[in-house]
Design a protein around this motif. Structure first.
Motif, PDB file in Angstrom:
ATOM      1  N   ASP A 165       0.837  -1.196   0.000  1.00  0.00           N
ATOM      2  CA  ASP A 165       0.000   0.000   0.000  1.00  0.00           C
ATOM      3  C   ASP A 165       0.879   1.256   0.000  1.00  0.00           C
ATOM      4  O   ASP A 165       2.110   1.159   0.019  1.00  0.00           O
ATOM      5  CB  ASP A 165      -0.928  -0.014   1.209  1.00  0.00           C
ATOM      6  CG  ASP A 165      -2.238   0.731   0.930  1.00  0.00           C
ATOM      7  OD1 ASP A 165      -2.289   1.488  -0.057  1.00  0.00           O
ATOM      8  OD2 ASP A 165      -3.197   0.542   1.696  1.00  0.00           O
ATOM      9  N   THR A 166       0.239   2.399   0.012  1.00  0.00           N
ATOM     10  CA  THR A 166       0.959   3.667  -0.098  1.00  0.00           C
ATOM     11  C   THR A 166       2.093   3.823   0.911  1.00  0.00           C
ATOM     12  O   THR A 166       3.208   4.221   0.533  1.00  0.00           O
ATOM     13  CB  THR A 166      -0.020   4.847   0.014  1.00  0.00           C
ATOM     14  OG1 THR A 166      -1.037   4.711  -1.002  1.00  0.00           O
ATOM     15  CG2 THR A 166       0.697   6.170  -0.184  1.00  0.00           C
ATOM     16  N   LYS A 199      -2.592  -6.789 -10.402  1.00  0.00           N
ATOM     17  CA  LYS A 199      -4.046  -6.622 -10.390  1.00  0.00           C
ATOM     18  C   LYS A 199      -4.694  -7.384 -11.536  1.00  0.00           C
ATOM     19  O   LYS A 199      -5.731  -8.038 -11.362  1.00  0.00           O
ATOM     20  CB  LYS A 199      -4.390  -5.136 -10.475  1.00  0.00           C
ATOM     21  CG  LYS A 199      -5.886  -4.844 -10.380  1.00  0.00           C
ATOM     22  CD  LYS A 199      -6.152  -3.354 -10.388  1.00  0.00           C
ATOM     23  CE  LYS A 199      -7.645  -3.064 -10.285  1.00  0.00           C
ATOM     24  NZ  LYS A 199      -7.904  -1.594 -10.273  1.00  0.00           N
ATOM     25  N   ARG A 204      -4.236  -8.711  -6.590  1.00  0.00           N
ATOM     26  CA  ARG A 204      -4.560  -7.587  -5.725  1.00  0.00           C
ATOM     27  C   ARG A 204      -5.759  -6.833  -6.303  1.00  0.00           C
ATOM     28  O   ARG A 204      -6.125  -7.030  -7.472  1.00  0.00           O
ATOM     29  CB  ARG A 204      -3.374  -6.636  -5.540  1.00  0.00           C
ATOM     30  CG  ARG A 204      -2.835  -6.030  -6.811  1.00  0.00           C
ATOM     31  CD  ARG A 204      -1.673  -5.067  -6.532  1.00  0.00           C
ATOM     32  NE  ARG A 204      -2.131  -3.864  -5.862  1.00  0.00           N
ATOM     33  CZ  ARG A 204      -1.762  -3.484  -4.655  1.00  0.00           C
ATOM     34  NH1 ARG A 204      -0.904  -4.216  -3.973  1.00  0.00           N
ATOM     35  NH2 ARG A 204      -2.213  -2.376  -4.099  1.00  0.00           N
ATOM     36  N   LYS A 205      -6.352  -5.969  -5.487  1.00  0.00           N
ATOM     37  CA  LYS A 205      -7.506  -5.181  -5.919  1.00  0.00           C
ATOM     38  C   LYS A 205      -7.271  -3.719  -5.550  1.00  0.00           C
ATOM     39  O   LYS A 205      -6.355  -3.393  -4.812  1.00  0.00           O
ATOM     40  CB  LYS A 205      -8.782  -5.690  -5.252  1.00  0.00           C
ATOM     41  CG  LYS A 205      -9.150  -7.124  -5.602  1.00  0.00           C
ATOM     42  CD  LYS A 205     -10.411  -7.561  -4.863  1.00  0.00           C
ATOM     43  CE  LYS A 205     -10.772  -9.000  -5.207  1.00  0.00           C
ATOM     44  NZ  LYS A 205     -11.985  -9.449  -4.470  1.00  0.00           N
ATOM     45  N   GLY A 206      -8.148  -2.865  -6.066  1.00  0.00           N
ATOM     46  CA  GLY A 206      -8.103  -1.461  -5.690  1.00  0.00           C
ATOM     47  C   GLY A 206      -7.132  -0.633  -6.510  1.00  0.00           C
ATOM     48  O   GLY A 206      -6.555  -1.094  -7.494  1.00  0.00           O
ATOM     49  N   GLU A 207      -6.945   0.626  -6.079  1.00  0.00           N
ATOM     50  CA  GLU A 207      -6.089   1.565  -6.788  1.00  0.00           C
ATOM     51  C   GLU A 207      -4.606   1.203  -6.619  1.00  0.00           C
ATOM     52  O   GLU A 207      -4.225   0.534  -5.662  1.00  0.00           O
ATOM     53  CB  GLU A 207      -6.326   2.982  -6.261  1.00  0.00           C
ATOM     54  CG  GLU A 207      -7.724   3.524  -6.557  1.00  0.00           C
ATOM     55  CD  GLU A 207      -7.980   3.696  -8.040  1.00  0.00           C
ATOM     56  OE1 GLU A 207      -7.026   4.051  -8.758  1.00  0.00           O
ATOM     57  OE2 GLU A 207      -9.116   3.458  -8.484  1.00  0.00           O
ATOM     58  N   ASN A 208      -3.815   1.682  -7.566  1.00  0.00           N
ATOM     59  CA  ASN A 208      -2.378   1.422  -7.521  1.00  0.00           C
ATOM     60  C   ASN A 208      -1.702   2.440  -6.606  1.00  0.00           C
ATOM     61  O   ASN A 208      -1.716   3.637  -6.902  1.00  0.00           O
ATOM     62  CB  ASN A 208      -1.791   1.515  -8.935  1.00  0.00           C
ATOM     63  CG  ASN A 208      -0.389   0.972  -9.022  1.00  0.00           C
ATOM     64  OD1 ASN A 208       0.428   1.185  -8.134  1.00  0.00           O
ATOM     65  ND2 ASN A 208      -0.087   0.275 -10.100  1.00  0.00           N
ATOM     66  N   HIS A 215      -2.147  11.047  -6.796  1.00  0.00           N
ATOM     67  CA  HIS A 215      -1.904  10.205  -5.622  1.00  0.00           C
ATOM     68  C   HIS A 215      -0.571  10.582  -4.969  1.00  0.00           C
ATOM     69  O   HIS A 215      -0.532  11.435  -4.083  1.00  0.00           O
ATOM     70  CB  HIS A 215      -1.934   8.727  -6.012  1.00  0.00           C
ATOM     71  CG  HIS A 215      -1.864   7.797  -4.850  1.00  0.00           C
ATOM     72  ND1 HIS A 215      -2.804   7.795  -3.852  1.00  0.00           N
ATOM     73  CD2 HIS A 215      -0.951   6.855  -4.496  1.00  0.00           C
ATOM     74  CE1 HIS A 215      -2.481   6.894  -2.941  1.00  0.00           C
ATOM     75  NE2 HIS A 215      -1.356   6.309  -3.316  1.00  0.00           N
TER      76      HIS A 215
END
Length: 428
Positions: A165-166, A199, A204-208, A215
């Protein structure tokens, strides 16, 4: 009305049953195939439709077999399982839908377990293997591996790729964002590509979290870097003086830079040159398509001064025309560092702009001749379709005039500043 069946079968009948469907009553049936295999089925009505659900390997049956140590359901056990399913139907539960839901949950749990075991490093290695054949050269492929191994893997290499994640991406980037902006930018882009691929593969799912626009651009400061196409160039009138300074330096990098200027080549083309590409008899340097930006073979006419440089560096005995200090290929930064030591702000690539300005302002050669000297593609598709040659002889005259201009307008003597011992060439 026909008599409703209830417990119509006996253990002996079950044992000796012929191929076909045998009703025991209350929805329980024994199915016997021609092969002799047999199974128990419960038939029920739901929404006016008759449906069958197998009992022989259902969870309830498997639990009974586990307790009894048997391999196949007995008649009594089949009736017990059928009774369980009969109660489910009366309660409004669809046994088939229930089984499908249980199977979907089991498959999802299995997939989640498999995804949890897929690390960022494994995903990155798979991405590189899948794409490296499309990358331009071995150096680019090695850079992908090296930057990830150096900057990304120590922090997120063994993490499940689904969990990156971020904050994890920032852990990789923040230490190098200001100190090594170009490298940091490449690492970010590579992480983004790998996570996008993950993805697509369902890992994985969701935003990069490595995405820049909208971002990371809100967290990290914009990098200051040299924009593409705006390399600092010297006015062409200053080129003779720069070359005079170069000839006072006893270094392979100085000869490589002069050669690069005289041929209007790119840095990578010059430092990657091998003797197999050089025809000393014809004074031609043929760069293969695999090393060219436009992926087309490029022939470079070599003026006298360039030939003199080649005669000097040939004594080094390396397969590379311009070897590095340790004998391998010269570093891509060797010529740039030399310019810095000369207190010059121009870039190696900028000398191509100097050449182009000189050709436009000081010669009468056609536009396409000058563009081909720089190995630029012809922008006009119609013109490109009809022009099959490379205007080589015209370019030879052009490059000879450029070399004469670089020498200050005087005849080229061919004299080369002596090199250091071949056993220890320097790059700067």
């Amino acid at each position: 009305m026909p008599k409703k069946l209830s417990k119509a079968l006996t253990p002996l009948q079950v044992k000796n049953a012929k191929p076909g469907r045998h009703a025991d009553g209350d929805g329980l049936h024994l199915l016997v195939k021609k092969t002799g295999s047999r199974s128990w089925v419960y038939r029920f009505m739901l929404d006016g439709n008759a449906r069958d659900v197998g009992l022989s390997r259902c969870p309830e049956a498997m639990e009974l077999l586990r307790r009894s140590g048997g391999e196949e359901l007995t008649l009594a056990q089949a009736r017990d399982v059928a009774a369980i399913y009969r109660m489910k139907v009366k309660a409004g539960i669809d046994p088939l839908a229930e089984r499908e839901e249980a199977a979907a949950k089991a498959a999802a749990a299995k997939q989640a377990q498999q995804v949890a075991s897929v690390t960022f490093k494994a995903t990155a290695e798979a991405y590189i293997e899948a794409n490296e054949d499309n990358w331009r050269n071995a150096k680019h492929r090695q850079q992908w591996k090296n930057t990830l191994e150096t900057y990304a893997y120590p922090f997120i290499g063994e993490m499940p790729v689904a969990e990156v994640d971020t904050p994890h991406v920032l852990t990789v980037l923040e230490p190098i964002w200001k100190a090594k902006p170009e490298t940091a930018g490449r690492v970010r882009g590579r992480i983004e590509a790998i996570l996008d691929a993950a993805k697509v593969r369902g890992y994985r799912k969701g935003e990069n979290p490595a995405r820049w626009r909208g971002h990371l651009s809100q967290i990290l400061p914009a990098r200051t870097r040299l924009s593409r196409g705006h390399h600092k160039a010297a006015p062409y009138a200053e080129i003779p003086d720069i070359l005079r300074q170069l000839r006072t330096r006893k270094a392979v990098a100085a000869l490589a830079l002069e050669f690069t200027i005289l041929t209007a080549a790119r840095t990578g083309e010059a430092i990657g040159a091998t003797w197999a590409e050089i025809d000393l008899d014809k004074a031609v340097w043929t760069i293969p398509a695999s090393r060219m930006k436009a992926s087309r073979e490029h022939r470079v006419p070599l003026p006298d001064r360039a030939m003199a440089i080649l005669e000097a560096v040939r004594k080094l005995g390396s397969p590379w025309v311009f070897p590095g200090a340790r004998g391998g290929q010269m570093s891509g930064m060797a010529m740039a560092m030399l310019l810095r030591r000369m207190k010059s702000e121009v870039t190696v690539h900028g000398f191509r702009s100097s050449f182009r300005d000189w050709a436009a302002e000081c010669t009468g050669y056609p536009h396409e001749v000058c563009e081909m000297a720089l190995s630029h593609s012809i922008g006009n598709k119609v013109e490109a379709a009809y022009r099959r040659g490379d205007l080589f002889e015209k370019r030879r005259r052009l490059m000879a005039e450029w070399a004469d201009f670089c020498a200050g307008g005087s005849a080229v003597s061919g004299e080369v500043v002596p090199l250091r011992a071949a056993s220890g060439p320097q790059n700067g």
